[in-house]
Design a protein around this motif. Structure first.
Motif, PDB file in Angstrom:
ATOM      1  N   ASP A 295       0.862  -1.182   0.000  1.00 41.50           N
ATOM      2  CA  ASP A 295       0.000   0.000   0.000  1.00 41.50           C
ATOM      3  C   ASP A 295       0.899   1.233   0.000  1.00 41.50           C
ATOM      4  N   PRO A 296       1.014   1.934  -1.122  1.00 39.04           N
ATOM      5  CA  PRO A 296       1.921   3.086  -1.200  1.00 39.04           C
ATOM      6  C   PRO A 296       1.529   4.246  -0.296  1.00 39.04           C
ATOM      7  N   ASP A 297       0.259   4.304   0.118  1.00 41.97           N
ATOM      8  CA  ASP A 297      -0.196   5.394   0.992  1.00 41.97           C
ATOM      9  C   ASP A 297       0.183   5.174   2.453  1.00 41.97           C
ATOM     10  N   THR A 298       0.319   3.906   2.856  1.00 43.84           N
ATOM     11  CA  THR A 298       0.696   3.601   4.246  1.00 43.84           C
ATOM     12  C   THR A 298       2.123   3.068   4.358  1.00 43.84           C
ATOM     13  N   GLY A 299       2.658   2.540   3.247  1.00 41.48           N
ATOM     14  CA  GLY A 299       3.990   1.951   3.260  1.00 41.48           C
ATOM     15  C   GLY A 299       4.013   0.543   3.831  1.00 41.48           C
TER      16      GLY A 299
ATOM     17  N   GLY B 147      -2.688 -12.212   4.374  1.00 41.86           N
ATOM     18  CA  GLY B 147      -3.363 -11.077   5.002  1.00 41.86           C
ATOM     19  C   GLY B 147      -2.604 -10.468   6.172  1.00 41.86           C
ATOM     20  N   ASP B 148      -1.587 -11.174   6.679  1.00 45.90           N
ATOM     21  CA  ASP B 148      -0.774 -10.635   7.785  1.00 45.90           C
ATOM     22  C   ASP B 148       0.111  -9.493   7.287  1.00 45.90           C
ATOM     23  N   VAL B 149       0.377  -8.530   8.166  1.00 45.59           N
ATOM     24  CA  VAL B 149       1.365  -7.500   7.855  1.00 45.59           C
ATOM     25  C   VAL B 149       2.719  -8.194   7.809  1.00 45.59           C
TER      26      VAL B 149
ATOM     27  N   ASN C   8       7.647   3.616   5.189  1.00 51.47           N
ATOM     28  CA  ASN C   8       7.977   3.182   3.836  1.00 51.47           C
ATOM     29  C   ASN C   8       6.943   3.587   2.788  1.00 51.47           C
ATOM     30  N   ARG C   9       6.213   4.683   3.067  1.00 50.78           N
ATOM     31  CA  ARG C   9       5.320   5.223   2.043  1.00 50.78           C
ATOM     32  C   ARG C   9       6.176   5.663   0.860  1.00 50.78           C
ATOM     33  N   ILE C  10       5.723   5.396  -0.337  1.00 49.54           N
ATOM     34  CA  ILE C  10       6.525   5.729  -1.518  1.00 49.54           C
ATOM     35  C   ILE C  10       6.820   7.226  -1.588  1.00 49.54           C
ATOM     36  N   SER C  11       5.905   8.056  -1.086  1.00 51.77           N
ATOM     37  CA  SER C  11       6.128   9.510  -1.088  1.00 51.77           C
ATOM     38  C   SER C  11       7.227   9.923  -0.114  1.00 51.77           C
ATOM     39  N   ASN C  12       7.618   9.038   0.792  1.00 51.01           N
ATOM     40  CA  ASN C  12       8.667   9.327   1.769  1.00 51.01           C
ATOM     41  C   ASN C  12      10.020   8.769   1.337  1.00 51.01           C
TER      42      ASN C  12
ATOM     43  N   ARG D 137      15.218  -5.123   2.963  1.00 49.23           N
ATOM     44  CA  ARG D 137      14.646  -3.970   3.657  1.00 49.23           C
ATOM     45  C   ARG D 137      13.405  -3.520   2.896  1.00 49.23           C
ATOM     46  N   ALA D 138      12.351  -3.229   3.643  1.00 45.07           N
ATOM     47  CA  ALA D 138      11.052  -2.930   3.040  1.00 45.07           C
ATOM     48  C   ALA D 138      11.098  -1.714   2.123  1.00 45.07           C
ATOM     49  N   HIS D 139      11.914  -0.717   2.431  1.00 39.18           N
ATOM     50  CA  HIS D 139      11.945   0.458   1.560  1.00 39.18           C
ATOM     51  C   HIS D 139      12.485   0.105   0.172  1.00 39.18           C
TER      52      HIS D 139
END
Length: 184
Positions: A20-24, A39-41, A88-92, A60-62
């Motif tokens: 989810d790019p909005d939440t990272g 479904g797990d994070v 890890n939001r894409i905007s960040n 690494r998630a980023h």
């Protein structure tokens, strides 16, 4: 870097995870075992970063976020704009060099002056400002107070690094937040 790192593609990544790019946040698309269900994070925290294992290799998630959105793992570093390694939001996220990433790092925990790039020079009884760029140390000058030295350091860094520059106010706010979280 292992061979498996080089073989990870956007297509394979999307078989295992949803991003989810909005939440990272990454969530599991498939169950791997009883601990990692659909479904797990996804991910655990390691050295402040979210890391996720895919086919036995930790990433690494980023970096995975970048691959998910842009289709490639970059050769360069990826900077967290707000300096929060778990955001890890894409905007960040933005590509950067090692030097640019170093400018945006938080102040070291062993810093005794309370200011980045500032130390006390006993021989002169003054505060010294210096910066390290491309493995070269630049002496900026000696000052009567640590705040004066810090202002000189920040002016120098702002000139050299533009968008990656972290202002004195931002740095002080980060320190305040760190102090408050340590008191809890």
């Amino acid at each position: 870097m292992s061979r498996k790192h080089l073989d990870l593609s956007q297509e394979l990544l999307k078989c295992y995870l949803i991003y989810d790019p909005d939440t990272g946040v990454f969530t599991r698309k498939v169950s791997i075992n009883n601990n990692c269900r659909r479904g797990d994070v996804a991910g655990t925290i390691s050295r402040g970063y979210v890391t996720i294992a895919i086919e036995g290799v930790r990433y690494r998630a980023h970096r995975l976020a970048w691959l998910y959105m842009h289709g490639e793992l970059p050769n360069s570093e990826i900077d967290h704009v707000n300096r929060n390694r778990q955001d890890n939001r894409i905007s960040n996220l933005r590509l950067c060099t090692g030097n640019e990433n170093a400018v945006n790092r938080s102040m070291r925990s062993d810093n005794s002056s309370g200011y980045r790039g500032v130390s006390f020079y006993k021989a002169l009884g003054k505060w010294s400002a210096s910066a390290r760029i491309n493995k070269q140390t630049y002496h900026i000058g000696y000052y009567s107070t640590p705040l004066e030295a810090s202002k000189a350091y920040h002016n120098f860094i702002k000139e050299k690094h533009g968008e990656f520059y972290v202002s004195l106010e931002e740095e002080q706010n980060t320190l305040r937040r760190m102090d408050e979280s340590n008191e809890r």
